[in-house]
Scaffold this motif. Structure first.
Motif, short mmCIF file in Angstrom:
data_model
loop_
_atom_site.label_atom_id
_atom_site.label_comp_id
_atom_site.label_asym_id
_atom_site.label_seq_id
_atom_site.Cartn_x
_atom_site.Cartn_y
_atom_site.Cartn_z
N PRO A 269 0.85 -1.15 0.15
CA PRO A 269 -0.10 0.10 -0.17
C PRO A 269 0.82 1.16 0.08
O PRO A 269 1.99 1.44 0.50
N GLY A 270 0.27 2.38 -0.60
CA GLY A 270 1.04 3.53 -0.74
C GLY A 270 0.57 4.58 0.36
O GLY A 270 1.24 5.80 0.70
N THR A 271 -0.47 4.30 1.06
CA THR A 271 -1.07 5.31 2.20
C THR A 271 -0.35 4.71 3.43
O THR A 271 -0.34 3.47 3.82
N PRO A 272 -0.13 5.79 4.52
CA PRO A 272 0.40 5.38 5.64
C PRO A 272 -0.43 4.34 6.46
O PRO A 272 -0.06 3.60 7.07
N LYS A 273 -1.83 4.68 6.64
CA LYS A 273 -2.85 3.92 7.19
C LYS A 273 -2.81 2.60 6.80
O LYS A 273 -2.88 1.55 7.25
N GLY A 274 -2.81 2.50 5.41
CA GLY A 274 -2.93 1.12 4.69
C GLY A 274 -1.49 0.23 4.93
O GLY A 274 -1.52 -0.79 5.08
N GLN A 275 -0.49 0.82 5.02
CA GLN A 275 0.72 0.01 5.24
C GLN A 275 0.66 -0.51 6.62
O GLN A 275 1.29 -1.46 6.80
N ILE A 276 0.15 0.26 7.86
CA ILE A 276 0.16 -0.19 8.89
C ILE A 276 -0.86 -1.40 9.14
O ILE A 276 -0.68 -2.70 9.60
N ILE A 277 -2.01 -1.17 8.29
CA ILE A 277 -3.03 -2.71 8.20
C ILE A 277 -2.26 -3.75 7.46
O ILE A 277 -2.41 -4.89 8.04
N TYR A 278 -1.48 -3.18 6.58
CA TYR A 278 -0.94 -4.52 5.78
C TYR A 278 0.19 -5.09 6.41
O TYR A 278 0.17 -6.31 6.72
N GLY A 279 1.04 -4.29 7.31
CA GLY A 279 2.00 -4.93 8.32
C GLY A 279 1.37 -6.00 9.21
O GLY A 279 1.86 -6.97 9.59
#
Length: 331
Positions: A269-279
């Motif tokens: 993901p390119g969005t900060p919130k999306g990166q956290i969810i992804y992790g």
């Protein structure tokens, strides 16, 4: 019609850093793990690396020639894919299987979907999973014959593991069987496993270089590792057993996957919130596969599954455009 403007796909951010620069830095960051892998497993590991990179580069070159597309732009992406795949292979893998993996990664996962930036999952990991399904025994055989009085030639051929010998059981397999592991060896890397996943310290050094160069952020890797550690503590059945926790964190492909493959620009993901969810998703999936699955490993499957969910994650984490009116109920 000739006056129409052609606008490339978003995002339309501008930067002086090119794809070539990014890929070059990734190659530099992978050098510590690659060099240690050659030291640990000998010249056979170097041969696997060279063969896999060559197969990847030649596959892209031949595809572009056959499809009459611009030939090899020198962005190093094919070399990075080949190297990452090689680091995910055991040094004892037959070379023809390594070639098949390189061809699959570039042709099937990358080029057939439009080339660089269009692949829907990480090419190197997709190829590793393809090889795991096709050749499970070859891909999970890490045995190294112990040599009583190794000579310099033995060191060159078989690497540092000739000192102690490495059984076919990886540290993760030993942990799954209820055994304890040597955490220091896990950290340094003098253990069995794939070429590039054994040394946590070498991987961390390379990752540190990427962070300093601002090629990656720590948002995905740290979220991934912390969520996985929490899952292991809660559901591993060992509580706060440090040997079990650090064995899970340092063993297998978690470090290599977290810093070098989960952070892939195209498939994360390119969005900060999306990166956290992804992790968090990757941490939970890896814990689920490792603790409750039939295999001791699970990083590759977790990241690929996460790649498939990235479009959905981004859809619901894109920030609202400035000035956009909130939809009111009843209207």
């Amino acid at each position: 019609m000739s006056d129409l403007l052609h606008v490339s796909a978003s995002p339309h951010s501008r930067s002086s850093i090119t794809t070539r620069d990014i890929m070059r830095d990734v190659l530099i960051a992978l050098l510590p793990a690659s060099i240690f892998g050659i030291y640990n497993f000998g010249l056979r590991a170097l041969l696997v690396i060279l063969v896999t990179i060559t197969a990847s580069v030649m596959t892209e070159y031949l595809y572009c020639r056959l499809m009459k597309k611009p030939v090899y732009r020198g962005d190093y992406s094919d070399i990075v894919t080949g190297l990452l795949l090689a680091l995910n292979l055991p040094s004892s893998i037959p070379l023809w299987i390594a070639v098949m993996g390189g061809v699959f990664a570039i042709l099937v996962v990358k080029m057939l979907y439009g080339g660089l930036g269009q692949n829907f999952m990480n090419p190197a990991l997709a190829a590793r999973v393809f090889l795991l399904i096709s050749f499970p025994v070859r891909m999970t055989t890490f045995a190294v014959e112990k040599i009583a009085s190794p000579t310099m030639t033995d060191y060159l051929r078989n690497g540092a593991v000739t000192l102690d010998g490495v059984s076919s059981a990886t540290p993760l397999a030993a942990i799954k069987a209820g055994e304890t592991v040597d955490v220091l060896k896990l950290f340094i890397g003098t253990i069995g496993g794939t070429i590039g996943e054994t040394s946590a310290v070498a991987i961390i050094v390379g990752a540190g270089y990427l962070v300093l160069r601002r090629i990656i952020s720590l948002r995905i890797p740290l979220t991934y590792i912390i969520s996985f550690a929490m899952f292991v503590v809660l559901f591993g059945g060992k509580g706060m057993d440090t040997n079990f926790i650090f064995g899970q964190l340092l063993g297998g492909g978690l470090m290599l996957g977290a810093f070098f493959m989960a952070t892939d620009y195209v498939t994360s993901p390119g969005t900060p919130k999306g990166q956290i969810i992804y992790g968090i998703l990757l941490g939970l999936l890896t814990g689920l596969f490792r603790l409750f699955g039939g295999s001791a490993e699970g990083v590759s499957y977790a990241i690929i599954f996460g790649n498939l969910l990235v479009p959905i994650i981004e859809k619901y984490t894109v920030p609202k455009a400035f000035g956009k009116e909130r939809v009111r109920s009843g209207r």
